[in-house]
Design a protein around this motif. Sequence first.
Motif, PDB file in Angstrom:
ATOM      1  N   ARG A   1      14.907  18.930 -26.018  1.00 13.84           N
ATOM      2  CA  ARG A   1      15.790  19.854 -26.745  1.00 13.84           C
ATOM      3  C   ARG A   1      15.331  21.293 -26.579  1.00 13.84           C
ATOM      4  O   ARG A   1      16.021  22.217 -26.935  1.00 13.84           O
ATOM      5  CB  ARG A   1      15.733  19.520 -28.249  1.00 13.84           C
ATOM      6  N   TYR A   2      14.121  21.465 -26.027  1.00 15.10           N
ATOM      7  CA  TYR A   2      13.485  22.781 -26.070  1.00 15.10           C
ATOM      8  C   TYR A   2      13.559  23.576 -24.772  1.00 15.10           C
ATOM      9  O   TYR A   2      13.050  24.673 -24.707  1.00 15.10           O
ATOM     10  CB  TYR A   2      12.013  22.617 -26.469  1.00 15.10           C
TER      11      TYR A   2
ATOM     12  N   GLY B   1      18.884  22.779 -23.069  1.00  9.06           N
ATOM     13  CA  GLY B   1      18.839  21.790 -24.147  1.00  9.06           C
ATOM     14  C   GLY B   1      19.111  22.484 -25.465  1.00  9.06           C
ATOM     15  O   GLY B   1      19.136  23.716 -25.530  1.00  9.06           O
ATOM     16  N   GLY B   2      19.308  21.735 -26.522  1.00  6.16           N
ATOM     17  CA  GLY B   2      19.543  22.380 -27.810  1.00  6.16           C
ATOM     18  C   GLY B   2      19.810  21.382 -28.908  1.00  6.16           C
ATOM     19  O   GLY B   2      19.720  20.167 -28.704  1.00  6.16           O
TER      20      GLY B   2
ATOM     21  N   SER C   1      21.457  17.954 -25.336  1.00  7.93           N
ATOM     22  CA  SER C   1      21.965  18.505 -26.599  1.00  7.93           C
ATOM     23  C   SER C   1      21.815  17.429 -27.648  1.00  7.93           C
ATOM     24  O   SER C   1      22.327  16.326 -27.492  1.00  7.93           O
ATOM     25  CB  SER C   1      23.439  18.855 -26.493  1.00  7.93           C
TER      26      SER C   1
END
Lengths: 249, 92
Positions: free
Chosen positions: A136-137, A141-142, A219
Motif C-alpha cells: 500500500r506504501y 499503491g494506496g 489499492s
Amino acid sequence: MALSGSYSEITKSDKYSILLPTYNERENLPIIIWLIIKYLDNSDFDYEVIIIDDGSPDGTLEVAKQLQKLYGSNKIVLRPREKKLGLGTAYIHGMQHATGNFIIIMDSDLSHHPKYIPKFIELQKKHDYDLVSGTRYKDGGGVYGWDFKRKLISRGANFITQLLLRPRASDLTGSFRLYKKDILQKLIDSCVSKGYVFQMEMIIRARQLDYTIGEVPISFVDRVYGESKLGGSEIVQFAKALLYLFATT
Amino acid sequence: MTKLLEWISVTSAVLAVWYSLVGGYVKHKFIEDNMNLILFSPIIFVVLFGLYAVTVVLYRTFTFNDCKDEAEKLMAEIEEAKKDLQDKGLRW
C-alpha cells in the motif's frame, strides 16, 4: 527451441491455491469468489480457492457450499474447522489440502481486490521470486477509508519498522501475498507470533532466510462491510513484535 | 548478527570516536576551537534526525494515496456481482 518448450511446460503445470480464511464473512464471500472467478478465468492460470471457515455462527459455510455447487468442486474447495483457531494454523490447514505449487493468501473482506492476482503471478514468473507481496506504501499503491489518525499511525509505524528492521519490503503488515508453497511452509515453521503481527514476522523471516521478494502496488479499500480494527491492543502487539524481531533477527 | 547488535556496534563505535575527541585524547587546534559543537553533536544529531523523521512521516501521511476511484469501481463491481449471483440462484 527445446528450452523454451520445456519452460512453457513448466509454467503450464503451475497451479495457484488461493487460501481464504473466513470468519463471519457471509456477506462478502460470494462477492470475493465472484471477483476471483472473473479475473482468473480471464487469464490462463490454473487455480483453486480453498475456503477455511472457522465455524462462523453467521452461516458462512452454508453460503460457501452454494458457491461450490455453482462453480464446481475443482475450483472451490471447502476445508472448514470447528472453531476459531487463528490465522497461522488456518494457512497450515489450508496448505495441507492445497494441490497448487504456489499459495496466495488474501483477506476475504474485500479489502484485497483479486484483480491484482494475475499481476502477482506475472511478476513472480518474470523474476522467479520466492514471494510477492502487495504494498500500500509504494508507487501507486494506496488506501481508501482511512482517516488522518489511521494514516499517521500507519506511516509512523512503517517508518520505525523500516529504520529498525530494514526488511527489503515496504508493506509488512499487509496480508495479500503469493508464496512458493515450500517457502511458505518454511516461513510458517519459523514464525512464533500470533495474530496480525504474524504477517510482519513472515516477511522479516523471509529476509533473514535470504528469500527474494517482489512487490506489487495495491489499492487497499478498507472494509466495505463490518468495522475496521486498529485499537490500543493492536499497537501494543505491534510494538512487542517489533522489539522481539529487532532483538532476535 | 541481529539488528540489535548492529545498532549497538555502530552506536558504540561512533560514541568511542566522540569520547576520544571530547576527552582530549586527540589533540588538534580545530577540535579545541569547536569543542562546544563536538560536545553537543550527539544531541544535535538526535534532534535533527527527529525533525527529519517527523517531516518524512507527515509528508507521507498527507500524500498517502486516497484510492477513491478504486473504491467506487469496487462498489460498482459489488453491485454487478450481487445481481449476477442472484440471477444464478444464489441466496444469502
